[in-house]
Design a protein around this motif. Sequence first.
Motif, PDB file in Angstrom:
ATOM      1  N   GLU A  12      37.433  29.525  29.887  1.00  0.00           N
ATOM      2  CA  GLU A  12      36.164  29.986  30.442  1.00  0.00           C
ATOM      3  C   GLU A  12      34.981  29.327  29.732  1.00  0.00           C
ATOM      4  O   GLU A  12      34.020  28.895  30.368  1.00  0.00           O
ATOM      5  CB  GLU A  12      36.042  31.508  30.327  1.00  0.00           C
ATOM      6  N   MET A  13      35.070  29.252  28.397  1.00  0.00           N
ATOM      7  CA  MET A  13      33.971  28.628  27.653  1.00  0.00           C
ATOM      8  C   MET A  13      33.846  27.154  28.000  1.00  0.00           C
ATOM      9  O   MET A  13      32.737  26.640  28.209  1.00  0.00           O
ATOM     10  CB  MET A  13      34.192  28.813  26.144  1.00  0.00           C
ATOM     11  N   THR A  35      34.363  36.254  18.444  1.00  0.00           N
ATOM     12  CA  THR A  35      34.962  36.108  19.778  1.00  0.00           C
ATOM     13  C   THR A  35      36.375  36.665  19.852  1.00  0.00           C
ATOM     14  O   THR A  35      36.747  37.295  20.843  1.00  0.00           O
ATOM     15  CB  THR A  35      34.977  34.622  20.190  1.00  0.00           C
ATOM     16  N   THR A  70      34.074  39.824  27.112  1.00  0.00           N
ATOM     17  CA  THR A  70      33.044  39.637  28.142  1.00  0.00           C
ATOM     18  C   THR A  70      33.512  38.694  29.240  1.00  0.00           C
ATOM     19  O   THR A  70      33.052  38.790  30.384  1.00  0.00           O
ATOM     20  CB  THR A  70      31.761  39.063  27.526  1.00  0.00           C
ATOM     21  N   GLY A  71      34.419  37.756  28.885  1.00  0.00           N
ATOM     22  CA  GLY A  71      34.833  36.741  29.850  1.00  0.00           C
ATOM     23  C   GLY A  71      33.697  35.819  30.240  1.00  0.00           C
ATOM     24  O   GLY A  71      33.754  35.146  31.265  1.00  0.00           O
ATOM     25  N   ASP A  72      32.642  35.788  29.429  1.00  0.00           N
ATOM     26  CA  ASP A  72      31.426  35.065  29.769  1.00  0.00           C
ATOM     27  C   ASP A  72      31.365  33.750  29.004  1.00  0.00           C
ATOM     28  O   ASP A  72      31.265  33.731  27.781  1.00  0.00           O
ATOM     29  CB  ASP A  72      30.213  35.936  29.425  1.00  0.00           C
ATOM     30  N   GLY A  73      31.421  32.641  29.748  1.00  0.00           N
ATOM     31  CA  GLY A  73      31.388  31.329  29.126  1.00  0.00           C
ATOM     32  C   GLY A  73      30.080  30.991  28.437  1.00  0.00           C
ATOM     33  O   GLY A  73      29.978  29.975  27.749  1.00  0.00           O
ATOM     34  N   LEU A  74      29.068  31.848  28.596  1.00  0.00           N
ATOM     35  CA  LEU A  74      27.804  31.635  27.904  1.00  0.00           C
ATOM     36  C   LEU A  74      27.975  31.551  26.390  1.00  0.00           C
ATOM     37  O   LEU A  74      27.118  30.988  25.700  1.00  0.00           O
ATOM     38  CB  LEU A  74      26.829  32.774  28.232  1.00  0.00           C
ATOM     39  N   PHE A  94      32.379  26.627  31.602  1.00  0.00           N
ATOM     40  CA  PHE A  94      30.943  26.883  31.680  1.00  0.00           C
ATOM     41  C   PHE A  94      30.159  25.729  31.062  1.00  0.00           C
ATOM     42  O   PHE A  94      29.172  25.240  31.639  1.00  0.00           O
ATOM     43  CB  PHE A  94      30.592  28.193  30.977  1.00  0.00           C
TER      44      PHE A  94
END
Length: 439
Positions: free
Chosen positions: A287-288, A228, A240-244, A291
């Motif tokens: 963000e994580m 990460t 990615t900025g994606d909390g997935l 989410f």
Amino acid sequence: MFDLSDWSPDPYILVLTGVGVLIALVAWLPLALKRLPLSLPIVCIAIGAAVFLIPQVSGEPLPLAYPEVTERFTELVVIIALMGAGLKLDRVFNWRRWGVTWRLLAITMPLSIAAITILGAWGLGLPWVIALLLGASLAPTDPVLASDVQVGPPKTGEEDEVRFGLTSEAGLNDGLAFPFVNLAIALGLYAANGEPWLGQWIAHGVLWEIGAGVAGGWLVGRLFGWLTFRVPAETRLAKTGDGLIALAATFVSYGVTELFECYGFLAVFITALTLRQAHREHDFHREMHDFAEQIERLMMMVVLVLFGGALVSGLLAPLRLVDIAAAIVILLIIRPLAGLVGLAGFKAAWGEKLTLAFFGIRGVGSFYYLAYGLNHMPAEGGERLWAIVGLVVLLSVLLHGLTVTPVMRQLDRSQGRDPDAEGIPLSGGRGAASSETTS
């Protein structure tokens, strides 16, 4: 003209509409309830009870009717909550700075398990093995329903000693309660077929599963922390900025450690702490966390809606008067006294100690442990056990839900913080002068 007498709505459309309403409530209710002496879980249970009282709604969501689904769904909710709890904590891991956590884990929780076990055996007339399962199920502070007494999101500064203690306790005690659940299972199997239990329980159920769970959680956290934040800039996951990513780390940590028969709950929380330390100041932690919290809230609402449905479908019917008295004793005497014993000598204001001792919220974790225990050992009287645990959770949701807002707001004011200012202090500092440690 539309004729209501001929109206027969498609169940799929009704479910779709209900899910949409539920998601909207997930987003809106926390804002609406922020200043009210009312909690989101109370509203969810009320919604579930109302829905399942409608004559057209068929089915009774009783846990014993769906034992495997109950175990797996509550398990899923808990592990996602544990990831969110670990990502919240700003405080660097340190044995001294985490002193309040060790007190609640090493003293308060074992005392609670022992007291509830004795109460179940002597007061309720349960077999000792079943009483131990009850104690192990009801002792841990729940990471799912305790969000109102937990720290704020990463880097918000909302981490006083009380919130930190309750968050870290909820994160770790779910994993450390499991040895006692496994002890009840081992004793139950021994009583049924004479299987040897002591050596196996100590070597595997305590030493291996705790040790390997911590090690596995740390390794997975290190791996995801490197992927990460540390790999070359073009390919690091934070880009990615994606909390997935939080969900991925949760499932990988839990899955890998469970494959090696370790305590997955403990591993997930350790993974979250390790991932949080990989790059402490990076905004991607928010963000994580956000989410994971959104998924947790949605799944929590589903569980509590079903719980409300179970309540009106007869979940509490097997209760006896002595069971009701025991539930009150567990919430108002056993946990608070065990909490105060664990905090004896801890350098904190008396009000902080009382808050830490009182808000041992029981919830989804208790459902999981009971479902797991009953699914893995021969046991009679499951209906009564579910009724007792259901009553304790219901009373906890009501008692703690109605008191959490005024108590925590008063705590903030006493420590110099404005409860309406998102962690901004009223006066200089964060008002944690009475705490033994700071972050």
